[in-house]
Write a protein that holds these residues in place. Sequence first.
Motif, PDB file in Angstrom:
ATOM      1  N   ILE A 186       0.662   5.436   0.571  1.00 30.28           N
ATOM      2  CA  ILE A 186      -0.155   6.575   0.977  1.00 30.28           C
ATOM      3  C   ILE A 186       0.740   7.810   0.970  1.00 30.28           C
ATOM      4  O   ILE A 186       1.898   7.730   1.386  1.00 30.28           O
TER       5      ILE A 186
ATOM      6  N   ASP B 239      -0.093   2.466  -7.434  1.00 28.25           N
ATOM      7  CA  ASP B 239      -0.958   3.644  -7.350  1.00 28.25           C
ATOM      8  C   ASP B 239      -1.102   4.096  -5.902  1.00 28.25           C
ATOM      9  O   ASP B 239      -1.567   3.333  -5.051  1.00 28.25           O
ATOM     10  N   PRO B 240      -0.713   5.333  -5.630  1.00 26.00           N
ATOM     11  CA  PRO B 240      -0.824   5.842  -4.264  1.00 26.00           C
ATOM     12  C   PRO B 240      -2.261   6.206  -3.892  1.00 26.00           C
ATOM     13  O   PRO B 240      -3.085   6.535  -4.743  1.00 26.00           O
ATOM     14  N   HIS B 241      -2.512   6.170  -2.612  1.00 25.72           N
ATOM     15  CA  HIS B 241      -3.735   6.725  -2.038  1.00 25.72           C
ATOM     16  C   HIS B 241      -3.325   8.098  -1.522  1.00 25.72           C
ATOM     17  O   HIS B 241      -2.427   8.200  -0.683  1.00 25.72           O
ATOM     18  N   TRP B 242      -3.946   9.127  -2.047  1.00 24.90           N
ATOM     19  CA  TRP B 242      -3.580  10.495  -1.678  1.00 24.90           C
ATOM     20  C   TRP B 242      -4.349  10.890  -0.437  1.00 24.90           C
ATOM     21  O   TRP B 242      -5.566  10.720  -0.374  1.00 24.90           O
ATOM     22  N   ASP B 243      -3.649  11.402   0.555  1.00 28.57           N
ATOM     23  CA  ASP B 243      -4.275  11.790   1.807  1.00 28.57           C
ATOM     24  C   ASP B 243      -3.801  13.189   2.178  1.00 28.57           C
ATOM     25  O   ASP B 243      -2.636  13.377   2.552  1.00 28.57           O
TER      26      ASP B 243
ATOM     27  N   LEU C 143      -4.732   2.970   8.396  1.00 29.37           N
ATOM     28  CA  LEU C 143      -4.305   2.129   7.272  1.00 29.37           C
ATOM     29  C   LEU C 143      -5.054   0.799   7.289  1.00 29.37           C
ATOM     30  O   LEU C 143      -5.398   0.288   8.360  1.00 29.37           O
TER      31      LEU C 143
ATOM     32  N   PHE D 215       0.863  -1.175   0.000  1.00 25.91           N
ATOM     33  CA  PHE D 215       0.000   0.000   0.000  1.00 25.91           C
ATOM     34  C   PHE D 215       0.900   1.225   0.000  1.00 25.91           C
ATOM     35  O   PHE D 215       1.947   1.223   0.656  1.00 25.91           O
TER      36      PHE D 215
END
Length: 180
Positions: free
Chosen positions: A52, A75-79, A97, A50
């Motif tokens: 982030i 592919d990142p999870h943008w936070d 997470l 994962f």
Amino acid sequence: MKRLILLRHAKSDWDDPVARDFDRPLNRRGEKAAVVMGQFARSKDMRFDFVIASPAVRVIETLDSFFTGYGETIDPHWDRRIYLASTPTLFDVIRDLPDSAESVLMSGHNPGLEELILDLVPEDSGGPLREDVEVKFPTASIAVLDLPVAHWSEVQANSAQLASFTRPRDLDPALGPGSR
């Protein structure tokens, strides 16, 4: 056991006249450092379930260059919470997470990432790696932390082991301070 890999964004371009800090891009040295760090991560067989990251332009560009060097894109999870976050906010991000992720790459900014490492790794057991982080967590550096938890929600201060800390200059002296 969970693994948290922290990647500080690479060197940004202070000469670029952007209106907002959030929009500041990388400079050439930053792009090169991020590629080198991606190659290093691949050579050490670092794996990420994962990713982030802060959605700031310099983090997006760091990850693009990092994954070019790594040879694979995740592919990142943008936070948005990660952008210039304090340690308590970063703890919240970590505790949120997904437990399905065993190894997470988090990319963001200082001073938050440096302070997070210092809060996670006990002062009396961090050794020379922690001391190096105390001096500085430079741009494009990678810190690998092992956390003795089954669930991300269980992460507490003073509970991690700093498995490794690598700066771009450790791999290429031309990427050290004062280089352009």
